[in-house]
Motif scaffolding. Sequence first.
Motif, PDB file in Angstrom:
ATOM      1  N   ASP A 163       0.808  -1.220   0.000  1.00  0.00           N
ATOM      2  CA  ASP A 163       0.000   0.000   0.000  1.00  0.00           C
ATOM      3  C   ASP A 163       0.838   1.265   0.000  1.00  0.00           C
ATOM      4  O   ASP A 163       0.307   2.366  -0.138  1.00  0.00           O
ATOM      5  CB  ASP A 163      -0.935   0.014   1.224  1.00  0.00           C
ATOM      6  N   THR A 164       2.148   1.116   0.187  1.00  0.00           N
ATOM      7  CA  THR A 164       2.991   2.313   0.188  1.00  0.00           C
ATOM      8  C   THR A 164       4.032   2.255  -0.923  1.00  0.00           C
ATOM      9  O   THR A 164       5.071   2.922  -0.843  1.00  0.00           O
ATOM     10  CB  THR A 164       3.709   2.476   1.552  1.00  0.00           C
ATOM     11  N   THR A 165       3.753   1.472  -1.941  1.00  0.00           N
ATOM     12  CA  THR A 165       4.657   1.455  -3.090  1.00  0.00           C
ATOM     13  C   THR A 165       3.855   1.060  -4.332  1.00  0.00           C
ATOM     14  O   THR A 165       2.643   0.869  -4.260  1.00  0.00           O
ATOM     15  CB  THR A 165       5.836   0.498  -2.849  1.00  0.00           C
ATOM     16  N   SER A 166       4.558   0.971  -5.428  1.00  0.00           N
ATOM     17  CA  SER A 166       3.882   0.583  -6.671  1.00  0.00           C
ATOM     18  C   SER A 166       4.819  -0.345  -7.433  1.00  0.00           C
ATOM     19  O   SER A 166       5.960  -0.579  -7.018  1.00  0.00           O
ATOM     20  CB  SER A 166       3.587   1.822  -7.512  1.00  0.00           C
ATOM     21  N   CYS A 167       4.336  -0.848  -8.554  1.00  0.00           N
ATOM     22  CA  CYS A 167       5.209  -1.672  -9.383  1.00  0.00           C
ATOM     23  C   CYS A 167       6.347  -0.811  -9.938  1.00  0.00           C
ATOM     24  O   CYS A 167       6.216   0.407 -10.087  1.00  0.00           O
ATOM     25  CB  CYS A 167       4.430  -2.294 -10.532  1.00  0.00           C
ATOM     26  N   VAL A 168       7.454  -1.486 -10.277  1.00  0.00           N
ATOM     27  CA  VAL A 168       8.617  -0.754 -10.781  1.00  0.00           C
ATOM     28  C   VAL A 168       8.848  -0.986 -12.274  1.00  0.00           C
ATOM     29  O   VAL A 168       9.541  -0.211 -12.921  1.00  0.00           O
ATOM     30  CB  VAL A 168       9.897  -1.114  -9.989  1.00  0.00           C
ATOM     31  N   GLU A 169       8.307  -2.069 -12.795  1.00  0.00           N
ATOM     32  CA  GLU A 169       8.456  -2.352 -14.235  1.00  0.00           C
ATOM     33  C   GLU A 169       7.091  -2.701 -14.816  1.00  0.00           C
ATOM     34  O   GLU A 169       6.308  -3.417 -14.186  1.00  0.00           O
ATOM     35  CB  GLU A 169       9.392  -3.537 -14.464  1.00  0.00           C
ATOM     36  N   TYR A 170       6.855  -2.243 -16.034  1.00  0.00           N
ATOM     37  CA  TYR A 170       5.564  -2.483 -16.691  1.00  0.00           C
ATOM     38  C   TYR A 170       5.847  -2.796 -18.156  1.00  0.00           C
ATOM     39  O   TYR A 170       6.571  -2.059 -18.816  1.00  0.00           O
ATOM     40  CB  TYR A 170       4.680  -1.233 -16.628  1.00  0.00           C
ATOM     41  N   GLU A 171       5.247  -3.885 -18.643  1.00  0.00           N
ATOM     42  CA  GLU A 171       5.522  -4.233 -20.039  1.00  0.00           C
ATOM     43  C   GLU A 171       4.299  -4.880 -20.695  1.00  0.00           C
ATOM     44  O   GLU A 171       3.759  -5.870 -20.174  1.00  0.00           O
ATOM     45  CB  GLU A 171       6.712  -5.209 -20.109  1.00  0.00           C
ATOM     46  N   PRO A 172       3.838  -4.340 -21.810  1.00  0.00           N
ATOM     47  CA  PRO A 172       2.765  -5.022 -22.550  1.00  0.00           C
ATOM     48  C   PRO A 172       3.309  -6.306 -23.178  1.00  0.00           C
ATOM     49  O   PRO A 172       4.351  -6.272 -23.844  1.00  0.00           O
ATOM     50  CB  PRO A 172       2.384  -4.011 -23.648  1.00  0.00           C
ATOM     51  N   VAL A 173       2.609  -7.426 -22.937  1.00  0.00           N
ATOM     52  CA  VAL A 173       3.056  -8.721 -23.465  1.00  0.00           C
ATOM     53  C   VAL A 173       1.847  -9.485 -24.010  1.00  0.00           C
ATOM     54  O   VAL A 173       1.007  -9.948 -23.235  1.00  0.00           O
ATOM     55  CB  VAL A 173       3.737  -9.575 -22.363  1.00  0.00           C
ATOM     56  N   VAL A 194       8.201   0.236 -19.519  1.00  0.00           N
ATOM     57  CA  VAL A 194       8.653   1.423 -18.794  1.00  0.00           C
ATOM     58  C   VAL A 194       9.092   1.004 -17.395  1.00  0.00           C
ATOM     59  O   VAL A 194       8.614  -0.002 -16.857  1.00  0.00           O
ATOM     60  CB  VAL A 194       7.555   2.511 -18.691  1.00  0.00           C
ATOM     61  N   VAL A 195      10.013   1.766 -16.843  1.00  0.00           N
ATOM     62  CA  VAL A 195      10.532   1.491 -15.497  1.00  0.00           C
ATOM     63  C   VAL A 195      10.207   2.692 -14.625  1.00  0.00           C
ATOM     64  O   VAL A 195      10.434   3.831 -15.027  1.00  0.00           O
ATOM     65  CB  VAL A 195      12.055   1.255 -15.545  1.00  0.00           C
ATOM     66  N   TYR A 196       9.650   2.417 -13.435  1.00  0.00           N
ATOM     67  CA  TYR A 196       9.206   3.497 -12.550  1.00  0.00           C
ATOM     68  C   TYR A 196       9.942   3.425 -11.221  1.00  0.00           C
ATOM     69  O   TYR A 196      10.148   2.334 -10.670  1.00  0.00           O
ATOM     70  CB  TYR A 196       7.698   3.370 -12.315  1.00  0.00           C
ATOM     71  N   ASP A 197      10.332   4.572 -10.701  1.00  0.00           N
ATOM     72  CA  ASP A 197      10.972   4.645  -9.392  1.00  0.00           C
ATOM     73  C   ASP A 197       9.924   5.122  -8.386  1.00  0.00           C
ATOM     74  O   ASP A 197       9.552   6.301  -8.390  1.00  0.00           O
ATOM     75  CB  ASP A 197      12.149   5.635  -9.450  1.00  0.00           C
ATOM     76  N   PRO A 198       9.427   4.226  -7.520  1.00  0.00           N
ATOM     77  CA  PRO A 198       8.338   4.622  -6.616  1.00  0.00           C
ATOM     78  C   PRO A 198       8.812   5.416  -5.403  1.00  0.00           C
ATOM     79  O   PRO A 198       8.015   5.688  -4.510  1.00  0.00           O
ATOM     80  CB  PRO A 198       7.740   3.273  -6.196  1.00  0.00           C
TER      81      PRO A 198
END
Lengths: 438, 729
Positions: free
Chosen positions: A289-299, A409-413
Amino acid sequence: MPPTPNREWSFMTASVPHVPRRRFLTGAAKAGAALALPTILPASVLGRGGATAPSERIVLGAIGIGNRGSYDLGCFLEEEDVRFVAICDVKKTRREAVKQRADSRYGNKDCAMYRDFRDLLARPDIDAVLIATGPNWHATAAMYAAKAGKDVYCEKPCTKNISQSLLLAEIFRRTGRVFQAGTQRRSLPNFGYAVDLARRGRLGKLHTMHAHPGGLGTSTSGWEEEHTLPPQEEADWDLYLGPAAWRPFNRRILANGFGFEKGGGLTGGGCLEWGSHCVDLCQWANDADTTSCVEYEPVDGELHARYPNGVKLVLRNDGWLPLGSCPVRFEGESGWVETADGGDLVASDPALLRGNPKKISGYPANFHIRDFLDCVKSRAPTRAHAEAACFAHITCHAANIALFLDRKVVYDPVKHEFPGDEAANRLRSEALRAPWHF
Amino acid sequence: MHRYPTRSTMLLPALLITAVLVLPLHADRPLEQEGPLIQVLAGDAPPAEKAMACKKLALVGTEDAVPALAPLLTDTSLASWARIALEAIPGPAVDRALRDALPVVTGRLQIGVVNSISVRRDPQAVPALLRLLAERDLEVAEAAAVALGRIGAPQAREPLLALANQGPDPLRNAAAEGCILLAEDLLAQGEANGAAAIYDALRQAKLSPQKSAEAIRGAILARGEDGVPLLAELLHSEDRSLFNMGLHTARELPGPAVTRLLQEQIADAGPERRLHYIMVLADRGDREALPAAMQAAQEGPAPQRVTALHLMDRFDDPACLPVYLASASDPDTDVAKTARLALARWPDASVDRMIIEQLNASVAATRMAAIELIRLRGIQRAVPMLLQSLSPERAAEFKLGLKTVGDLATVEQFPELLNLLKVTPDQRSVEEALAALCIRASATTGGDVVVHQAVYGDLPDGTSRDVTEIVRTMVKEGQLAIPATNTHFGDPSGGIVKKLRVQYSVAGEQITSVIDENDTLQLTGRVTPPALVQSLLEALSQAGEAEQPALLRILQSAGGAEALAAVRSAANDPALRDTAIRLLCTWPGASALPDVIALTTSAQEATYRVLALRGEVRMIREMAAPVADKVALLEEAMAAAERSQEKRQVLAVLNELPSPEALALAAASFDLEGVQEEAAMAALAIAEKVLKQDPADVATIMQQLADQASGKIAEQAKKLREQAESARP
């Protein structure tokens, strides 16, 4: 299918510097992380164990009451410790319909009507507001309400972009107001039980979670032909547009309500509409609940994401057990559980389901609204508090950005940026039309 | 694509709605080049196109676009669109353009520019923003105050504090907000004293209760543990808004001093505030909450105890077990239920021993709680002790205990239960336990299912595909729910609703099932262990009259050919005839179909004939057989039906079998007394579905119906006749 990005995109190295900074994170984050399962408050302690004294009643107002709001309001009106006193809507017909309903419920003529929500928020006697305007207004109205000292039950999707998500959490932390996102599945026993199995390690080390986003497309609102502007008292177009960019009056846009600017910016769509429920449940199950995903990729028609702790999140539309809408599935090293709106739970081992509470199907909001009212009195975090809503929405927004750009995309939470990815970073926020601001 | 352990077609229509707003001008197109977008802004394009160009420039624009965007800041229609682009484009040219626009615009346009400067945190705009604090338009001044705070401009500190103290009413709170933002910025930079000074100054200002509470919170958090005395003041406050902010801040501020403070409050407070403090401790993750919660769970009003039990549940601490066990038999049902559910979920099996020991407790409520917990936790090894502890004299315990035994006992314990049937006065509880055990023991698994052939397509005669291997693979992976979808089997006959036919066997019993596209077929077969059925048959042969009906009912739960034969035979025994006939008529599946067909004509009693006919119609519906055969059986059932109710049931099943044969039977029922309307409705529904398959018969029958009926039925029949005529080759 998401649009194909221009491959000649000129990436810039400078970050867009306007994602809000997180403040006082340390203490709040610890408190949030410690919350495993929500507390159920006793009726008598909170003044609802019988006749409720007027001083113990929660005085409620509502902002933007269409179809969904009407359902929510019905749940509130059933609660004995709620006194509903005011409706605000930009449409006169809706204002009058809600007033008639409330006056009929209480046998008086007391329900006040407002066109501008700021007039409702200025009333010192109102403790809390139900916000069910449509996604265009949710975050903005919620933050104005918090600053005015009101507790907020806000329908979902709660925010239009990453920046709004962070500001929502920040402002509710600063104001100390109670916030409940309208993600009522957090208060339903089957979802709570499945989450509890994951959080307590009953499935072994969690490795994969599945959520049904109900569509993975992205879309945006536009500018349609101009129709004759109705009188402001009948339908206030300027207030309807609110924080969205200006465009001439158009009847279809006015009628669209819930769909207008849903998701905001360029990246609205199903991922946010249903993800604010099912991704939110995955966040909860993963104690994230205090973070999010760091990598996202359509597959291959799915969206694969990964949390900082390595747990994989799969957004997919097919392959579910026939358990109802909004399914989620949590998989650990020693077992799995799947549930959905039908209320049933299916697990790899029936022993996992011993002690599961009574089945409730049809995803009613009563329990969630009761949780909100209890927390208004206790000041405890709600089940879908602002911090949790913030990060669940960030995961959805970032997934949408990956879908829109049609690439990983890569995200820094922690820094709340896509490192070195200017295209993605630009999609984190969008200007609000004046005079609205956070 | 990934493969999941199980799949289905279940996609509710609502989930397919993607909420895409289809509009004539969209920005969600492939990203475009900056140059043409700039040209759109510079030319005579309509405002709608310029708006979309702005939106696209937010993604691809550079400083080159700024000269085209900046003039739009004075355009009431397009300023908000231009700001979307300008806020997103990096570089000093944007900041310069916004600063330049600031003195040129007024009102909302000016607020918009201020807000964009605020979002971009442009320090060079601070002097201009400071000047705007004195603006007559208070909305502009408010926006400037918040912007200065957001930028974190140190030179704004004094002017903002002055406004917070002495400014006009709405501006005071905006200035206070600016101050709070300034203080937060200082704190983020490690300048806690500077932040605390701002908060303290705000505490002296006459602000709204909300802003005052925010200032106190900030003053506490900025001081860290040194802020605990101030926090204590809030927690002692009789002012509800300050007390509420105290609870909120106590959840935020880390450190042992806050924990100690809360413990002190718990010791001194009344019941309501004490519970608030315990909850705060628990939310902080402080284990110090546990002793307080355990104490609160054992005393005071029931609602408080329920809350305390929930709080204990967060810690998974074995020290809680005695409290849970004691609470599980509490007279208050909420307390007992909360404790039992916590124990049911308890992960460590060591609690099982503690529960079993309580079967011998002297207090009945404790024993009842133990039985319920054995059931909830599924403690199979407790069954012998449970059977030993039960006594029919303690009726409630006996009933609950047998229910638990039915849920947990093994096949090996079946004989012991059968013996109990002979000696107990509560035969019904034992019977239910034995039936439950039969049903559990007969549950099938994927390993028992053998798929012989599976076909998907336009069945029975159209294009189809052999999907046997696909279904076999699903079953091999443990999937017994087979969804009939194109996703799984392709689309061998596009444009029509297809069917899936699977021939399979479960432990040798042959089954054929046909389902429509998008339905899910459950490959299940009931096979009861033969030893268990033999035990029942032996018991039946030796039982007295008192036990025989119960044993017959248990045989129905067991199912299978031998059990059916025994019940069939019992139907000839005058003493057992009523029980046996009722069991035959409700026999699951279709294996008792010959028996019930015979009863519809042979039974002397009208009651049995009605029961048999109802059973017959149900079994025809459930049986795996070609449609034509099923319709032929329904025709016989219709002929045997004496009352309208059963005739309606026949027509309802007919409705599910759209075929020329079904249409003919529906037409033959047009004149049947009491069901004319149902027959007509069935014919209409079937005709619509078989119109292309058999247009000649549909035309004839619909003409007949149109002539006989009136109103809407006649109209619809006429319409279908016309469609059938035009569909003729």
